[in-house]
Structure formats: structure tokens, C-alpha cells
Design an enzyme around this catalytic site. Structure first.
Site: not given
Ligand code: NCD
Ligand code: ZN
Length: 350
Positions: A14, A16, A100, A248
Site C-alpha cells: 500500500h 501513495h 480500491k 501507506d
């Protein structure tokens, strides 16, 4: 106490990366250690089609340091109007590995997210048929629910009925942060798993609010009490195949974090495996780090184990106050403080 640890190159379940100059500035942090990462689609505008995912993937590959073997695994952002045919195309693409689900309004760039599970019923059926996982931001956006209860309520109201209705669907409860989330995943079928972030292992709500507000510790799901952190740690460091690494890591410009209404997201890519090593060491479970970081995620996705290895040594180093991030900077987790473990660069004698 172990002073040195060699594991296969880990996989980030996960991540970004953002886009443009910001992406180009942060992707090398992940590529330094990780063999691959499941890249989140919450750009603005979001990655809602396979064509957009292909173009985004090309931009990421173009920004990698030369010689890097880092593999971006792409995801589709589900909206109320995503079609089943897009899921079939995603499966056929080979580079889109999941879809997602952002409940509309739940987190950063989720305004185009899903407003009700019934609206994506055909999409969920297609995901199950294709064997593509549904990745879930597991928080309700209901303003009547306290922020600390949003994951627990999501599990009850949304996730439990969803898993019951689509028992053949692979589901990942992303960045699990509560005892209830852990219990739900543990009690569910092998098709239901969860990712765990470094901040939800190392920090609790006191690290966000006691003695002053620390905006760089603000993320969603918000940090919970110590009791929840202990439940998440127990799950991650257990021998369950259901709990695996997903950082994350979510960079925001410093100016968007240090302001009247700061954005949610903790940047951890600069020291992710090192921070997990600290958390596992503190739990007396360093011997489980390899399974958590390198095997359980790829096994869940049906991906081969990654090639290559990384070596960690127990040698404290000081994290910089910031790193470049587009035309601003990003303040990393542990900024200005020490991390106990360090990754040895390839070829470094030590
Ligand atoms: C993420 C982001 O900034 O994109 N923020 C966060 O606090 N985790 C979005 C998300 O994963 O919820
Ligand atoms: Zn995220």
C-alpha cells in the site's frame, strides 16, 4: 539481540506515490529497498481506468533511478460508475492487480469514491470472478460517527455484510488500526487479509495529541489507543498469513500539513523497513519480519517471491528534518530523530 538481518527484497502492499515532480522526488525512497509496491490510485483526478493506470505506471517507471528493478503494481479507483468490463480489462492488463474502494468522503481525494456498496455490486462480482482483490479503506464517512470509531463501525456496517455476500472475493482491509478490525480479519476466510503500517505499530494517539498537536503523525485511519496498537502489533507479529506489510506512506507538502486544517498522511518510505524492524524487535518477533514483509503479501496476491535481498544492521542513524518534494518539502516520520536499524547499501562492506 540480533545485530544484522538479511531478508528478501520486501513488497509494499500500500503506497501513495502521487504524481509529477512530487512522485519523481519520492519514488526512489521506495525503490531503494522494495522490489515492488501496490500503488494507490487516489490522484486528482483519480486513476479510474486501465488506460489511466497504464499512463501513470509509465510515468512512475520513467522517474525511477536508472537500473532500478522496482515494479509498480497498479490499482483502479472504484467509483459509482465503474463498469464490470473495466475490471475484466484490468485483469487482462497484467499490471493492474487490484481495485480500491474509498467510501466517498472518507479520506484524501475520496470525493469521487463509492457512495454505497449496492452501486458497485456488478463490479464486486467481476472482481471475484477475475480473482482480483478489493482493497478497502475501511472507515465510514458518516459524520455522526466519532473518528475513533469509524473503522469499527465500517467493519460492522459494510465489511461484514460485503464479505458474507461475496464469499469468493479477495478483500484487504487496508491499514488496519483497531482490535475489532484485527478480530474480523482473523475470523474471516483466508480470502480476507489486512495491511499494517509502521505508524499503527509504533505510535498511538498520545503521539498525535499529548503535549501538543503533531500534524506529521496525523493520518487516516487516525492513530488509536495503546490497546488497539497492541492488537495490531500482535496480529502483524503472529504467524498468521493474513497480516502483511503496507506502508501507506502518504507524502504531503509541509505547507499542507502545518496549517489550520492539515492533510492526513504519514510519509514513511525513507525508512519503512527500518521502522518495521524496530516494531518487530520491540515485540520480540524479528524472526517474523521476513514473512510479514516479503512473503505474505505476494502469496495473497498470487505473485512470485521477489528476487534479491536487503540487509539491515542495528546501527542508529538520524533522519533528516525534511526531504525534497516537488516545489516544497515533505517531513518524514521520525524527522530529526533516530531510527535504530539501517539498510546497508548494496556492495557496502559494513
Ligand atoms: C492517504 C493519502 O494521503 O492519500 N492518507 C492517509 O492518511 N493514509 C489516503 C489514505 O490512505 O487514507
Ligand atoms: Zn493509503
Amino acid at each position: 539481540m540480533a545485530q544484522r538481518l538479511t531478508i528478501d527484497r520486501p513488497s509494499d502492499g500500500h503506497l501513495h506515490l502521487r504524481d509529477g515532480a512530487g512522485m519523481a522526488a519520492v519514488v526512489a525512497h521506495s525503490a531503494r529497498v522494495f522490489s515492488r509496491a501496490v500503488v494507490m490510485p487516489n490522484l486528482s483526478p483519480p486513476v479510474v481506468t486501465v488506460d489511466l493506470a497504464a499512463a501513470y505506471r509509465e510515468r512512475i517507471l520513467a522517474a525511477l533511478p536508472s537500473g532500478s528493478a522496482f515494479e509498480p503494481l497498479m490499482t483502479l479507483y472504484l467509483t459509482d460508475s465503474t463498469r464490470g468490463s473495466e475490471i475484466r480489462a484490468a485483469k487482462d492488463s497484467g499490471f493492474v492487480v487490484a481495485a480500491k474502494l474509498y467510501p466517498a468522503g472518507a479520506t484524501t481525494h475520496s470525493d469521487r469514491g463509492v457512495t454505497g456498496i449496492d452501486r458497485i455490486a456488478p463490479v464486486l462480482a467481476e472482481l471475484a470472478a477475475c480473482g482480483l482483490p478489493l482493497l478497502v479503506h475501511g472507515e465510514v464517512a458518516d459524520p455522526a460517527v466519532d473518528i475513533f470509531d469509524r473503522e469499527r463501525v465500517f467493519v460492522d456496517r459494510v465489511l461484514a455484510p460485503l464479505v458474507e455476500r461475496w464469499p469468493d472475493l479477495k478483500v484487504v482491509l487496508e491499514h488496519v488500526s483497531t482490535r475489532e478490525g484485527v478480530q474480523f480479519v482473523s475470523a474471516s476466510s483466508p480470502l480476507v487479509a489486512a495491511t499494517v503500517t509502521p505508524q499503527h505499530l509504533l505510535l498511538d494517539v498520545n503521539d498525535l495529541l499529548a503535549g501538543g498537536v503533531r500534524p506529521h503523525h496525523y493520518c487516516l485511519p487516525v492513530l488509536k489507543s495503546r490497546e488497539h496498537r497492541q492488537a495490531v502489533t500482535a496480529a502483524a507479529t503472529s504467524d498468521s498469513p493474513k497480516f502483511f506489510l503496507g506502508t501507506d506512506s502518504a507524502p504531503h507538502p509541509r505547507s499542507r500539513k502545518e496549517c489550520g486544517c492539515g492533510a492526513a498522511g504519514v510519509f514513511s518510505a525513507h525508512a519503512a523497513i527500518e521502522l518495521y524492524a524496530e516494531a518487530f524487535e520491540a515485540a520480540g518477533a524479528l524472526d517474523r519480519l521476513a514473512a510479514f514483509a516479503t512473503r505474505r503479501g505476494p502469496d495473497f496476491y498470487g505473485l512470485p517471491r521477489a528476487a534479491g535481498s536487503v540487509t539491515l544492521v542495528r546501527q542508529p542513524w538520524r533522519v533528516p528534518a525534511s526531504y525534497p518534494f516537488g516545489d516544497d518539502v515533505v517531513v518524514p516520520l521520525r524527522a530529526g530523530e533516530t531510527v535504530a536499524w539501517r539498510v546497508i547499501a548494496e556492495g557496502e562492506a559494513q
